[in-house]
Enzyme design. Structure first.
Site, mmCIF file in Angstrom:
data_model
loop_
_atom_site.group_PDB
_atom_site.id
_atom_site.type_symbol
_atom_site.label_atom_id
_atom_site.label_comp_id
_atom_site.label_asym_id
_atom_site.label_seq_id
_atom_site.Cartn_x
_atom_site.Cartn_y
_atom_site.Cartn_z
ATOM 1 N N ASP A 179 -17.147 -3.764 16.175
ATOM 2 C CA ASP A 179 -16.860 -3.346 17.543
ATOM 3 C C ASP A 179 -17.499 -1.976 17.709
ATOM 4 O O ASP A 179 -17.025 -0.990 17.132
ATOM 5 C CB ASP A 179 -15.349 -3.269 17.779
ATOM 6 C CG ASP A 179 -14.982 -2.902 19.217
ATOM 7 O OD1 ASP A 179 -15.855 -2.360 19.932
ATOM 8 O OD2 ASP A 179 -13.833 -3.140 19.626
ATOM 9 N N HIS A 180 -18.591 -1.904 18.469
ATOM 10 C CA HIS A 180 -19.367 -0.660 18.502
ATOM 11 C C HIS A 180 -18.555 0.514 19.034
ATOM 12 O O HIS A 180 -18.887 1.672 18.765
ATOM 13 C CB HIS A 180 -20.646 -0.852 19.318
ATOM 14 C CG HIS A 180 -20.427 -0.985 20.789
ATOM 15 N ND1 HIS A 180 -20.213 -2.199 21.404
ATOM 16 C CD2 HIS A 180 -20.387 -0.051 21.768
ATOM 17 C CE1 HIS A 180 -20.052 -2.009 22.700
ATOM 18 N NE2 HIS A 180 -20.153 -0.726 22.950
ATOM 19 N N HIS A 242 -12.190 -3.419 22.770
ATOM 20 C CA HIS A 242 -12.440 -1.976 22.835
ATOM 21 C C HIS A 242 -11.177 -1.163 23.128
ATOM 22 O O HIS A 242 -10.820 -0.235 22.400
ATOM 23 C CB HIS A 242 -13.478 -1.661 23.918
ATOM 24 C CG HIS A 242 -14.792 -2.328 23.719
ATOM 25 N ND1 HIS A 242 -15.295 -2.640 22.485
ATOM 26 C CD2 HIS A 242 -15.733 -2.733 24.613
ATOM 27 C CE1 HIS A 242 -16.478 -3.216 22.624
ATOM 28 N NE2 HIS A 242 -16.757 -3.286 23.899
#
Length: 504
Positions: A179-180, A242
């Site tokens: 998950d960036h 996120h």
């Protein structure tokens, strides 16, 4: 760091050009790659090694090259290779195995492989199975790691099924769910802000905090992704992964140590403590909306239902606001608020912690300048940093109080190199550090919170989809979620600007 081969499935795709190759080239420039390293691109496109190198380096507009780096880029490109296969044909994976063995001999990579699935989610089950058929998942003779991009399932059921399938072929400690958002320095700094500072940690609980807001806004619409986005929506696209990860960083208990297992276990416990919103409660705790046509930045922009690929009667949300609670000792009774949306006034992600006001308003009078409660604003993007809002006396006669700001910007650390999110996460995977990657249990726990909301929208067509003009902060109904007088903090371009109506 151990020598290894970095294998990208879907190497001819957009993500490889935009994010993966630039990140790995930056690691190369910073001498962060092992001496014995090679990269193997795998996909359907019929590239030769040379054609692949040219496509992802020389002709890659996303690879920003500084003056004088041409030789470095040429040297880096020599370690890039390519193998075309039909990813749906199990026999073709023998070609991948042969190329990897060649690289082991040439680069002494000792059977250590990272398999990065830069592919559609439909291949998340196929590729691991076919790697397993050719013993490319086996730990003996070198370590093997599997990296998958979100989405981690489409709902709770599909997420559980995906985890079960992956665990048939790879062990949990081999699986890296990327998950960036977790690669951003300011997300990681949430833990340092909390646990390294004596001025914050004693106050980080229900006794002193009134509520917590998390805003993630985008000024763009769905662009050319209308067809994809309509199958996803803001809840799946942003909240399930996120924003709930940010909630975990804000709300988790202190881990015993700073290692991956301890941190990930505390995050899991936090997810398990979030109070579920029943389908019947969804209209009271969740607001969804779609942007409609309006003038934005001096230009007329389309409404969501007018975007290419979006059905005229679509009920997919481009905005979602949620009020929820965390049922544990630290946070009992403290409301948390999340909101995210497209076509909002600016691109910004921030956390706002609002502290309780003193029990006795000693300096309140009719002439008092309006002041807001003490707030800690943690800006994740852009202008990364922190701002603390508190009251001070206005010079002159009387005790007139005004809110002032004390702020810090990451840009002030001019001598510090801040890696991009993918760069940081890829480096952690190469090192075998899964701290910033999601565990399967955490993914499933997050879906347990999201599923009832999705089901309520699916099963109850009477739940309103609120329209909001592009360029505004979302549906007016979202204001009713907030308890108290303050309402949402609408972020300005400047992190320290506490005015509600500011120029963006």
């Amino acid at each position: 760091m151990d020598p290894h081969v970095f294998v990208i499935f879907g190497a001819s795709g957009d993500l490889t050009r935009r994010k993966l190759i630039p990140a790995i080239f930056q690691l190369y420039k910073n001498n962060s790659l092992p001496k014995d390293f090679a990269l193997l691109g795998v996909s359907r496109t019929e590239f030769t090694d040379e054609a692949f190198r040219e496509a992802v380096t020389t002709d890659n507009k996303h690879l920003k090259k500084k003056e004088g780096e041409e030789e470095q880029l040429k040297e880096f490109a020599k370690s890039l290779f390519y193998q075309p296969i039909d990813t749906n044909d199990p026999e073709d994976y023998a070609k991948v195995k042969d190329r990897l063995h060649e690289m082991d001999d040439k680069y002494n990579t000792r059977g250590n492989y990272i398999f990065y699935l830069s592919t559609p989610p439909s291949l998340y089950e196929t590729i691991p199975e076919y790697l397993h058929r050719h013993d490319l998942n086996a730990k003996n003779g070198g370590w093997k790691r599997l990296v998958i991009e979100k989405p981690f399932g489409y709902d709770g059921k599909s997420a559980r099924e995906l985890n079960q399938i992956l665990l048939q072929y790879f062990e949990e400690d081999q699986i890296y769910r990327i998950d960036h958002y977790l690669g951003k320095e300011t997300v990681q700094n949430l833990l340092v802000t909390r646990f390294a500072n004596g001025i914050f940690e004693p106050l980080w609980n229900r006794n002193y905090i009134q509520h917590v807001q998390i805003t993630s806004a985008e000024s763009i619409g769905v662009e050319n992704r209308g067809g994809y986005y309509d199958e996803s929506g803001a809840l799946r696209d942003m909240v399930q992964n996120h924003l709930l990860q940010i909630v975990a960083h804000i709300g988790m208990e202190p881990p015993n140590t700073a290692d991956a297992k301890a941190i990930r276990n505390e995050k899991l416990k936090l997810f398990q403590s979030i109070r579920l919103i029943s389908e019947e409660e969804v209209p009271d705790y969740v607001v969804r909306g779609q942007y409609i046509a309006a003038e934005m930045d001096g230009k007329e922009v389309k409404g969501y239902r007018e975007e290419k690929g979006v059905p005229e009667d679509s009920r997919t949300e481009t905005y979602v606001g949620i009020k929820f609670f965390i049922d544990n000792w630290r946070w009992a009774g403290v409301p948390f608020y999340l909101r995210t949306g497209k076509r909002l006034p600016t691109k910004v992600t921030e956390v706002v912690v609002t502290f309780k006001s003193p029990p006795h308003r000693l300096f309140f009078n009719v002439n008092e300048i309006q002041s807001t409660p003490n707030q800690l604003v943690i800006r994740i993007q852009p202008q990364e940093g922190l701002a603390l809002h508190f009251g001070m006396k206005v010079p002159g006669a009387g005790f007139h109080v005004k809110t002032v700001d004390m702020d810090f910007h990451y840009s002030d650390l001019t001598d510090a190199y801040v890696p991009e999110a993918y760069e940081r996460l890829i480096l952690d995977c190469m090192k075998g550090d899964p701290t910033l990657y999601a565990m399967g249990d955490s993914v499933e726990a997050a879906w347990k919170f999201i599923d009832p909301i999705i089901n309520a929208w699916k099963n109850n067509p009477d739940i309103t989809v609120h329209g909001y003009p592009s360029g505004t902060w979302g549906p007016a109904a979202a204001e009713d979620l907030i308890e108290g007088e303050e309402g949402w903090r609408n972020p300005c371009e400047e992190i320290s600007n506490s005015q509600e109506n500011c120029e963006l």
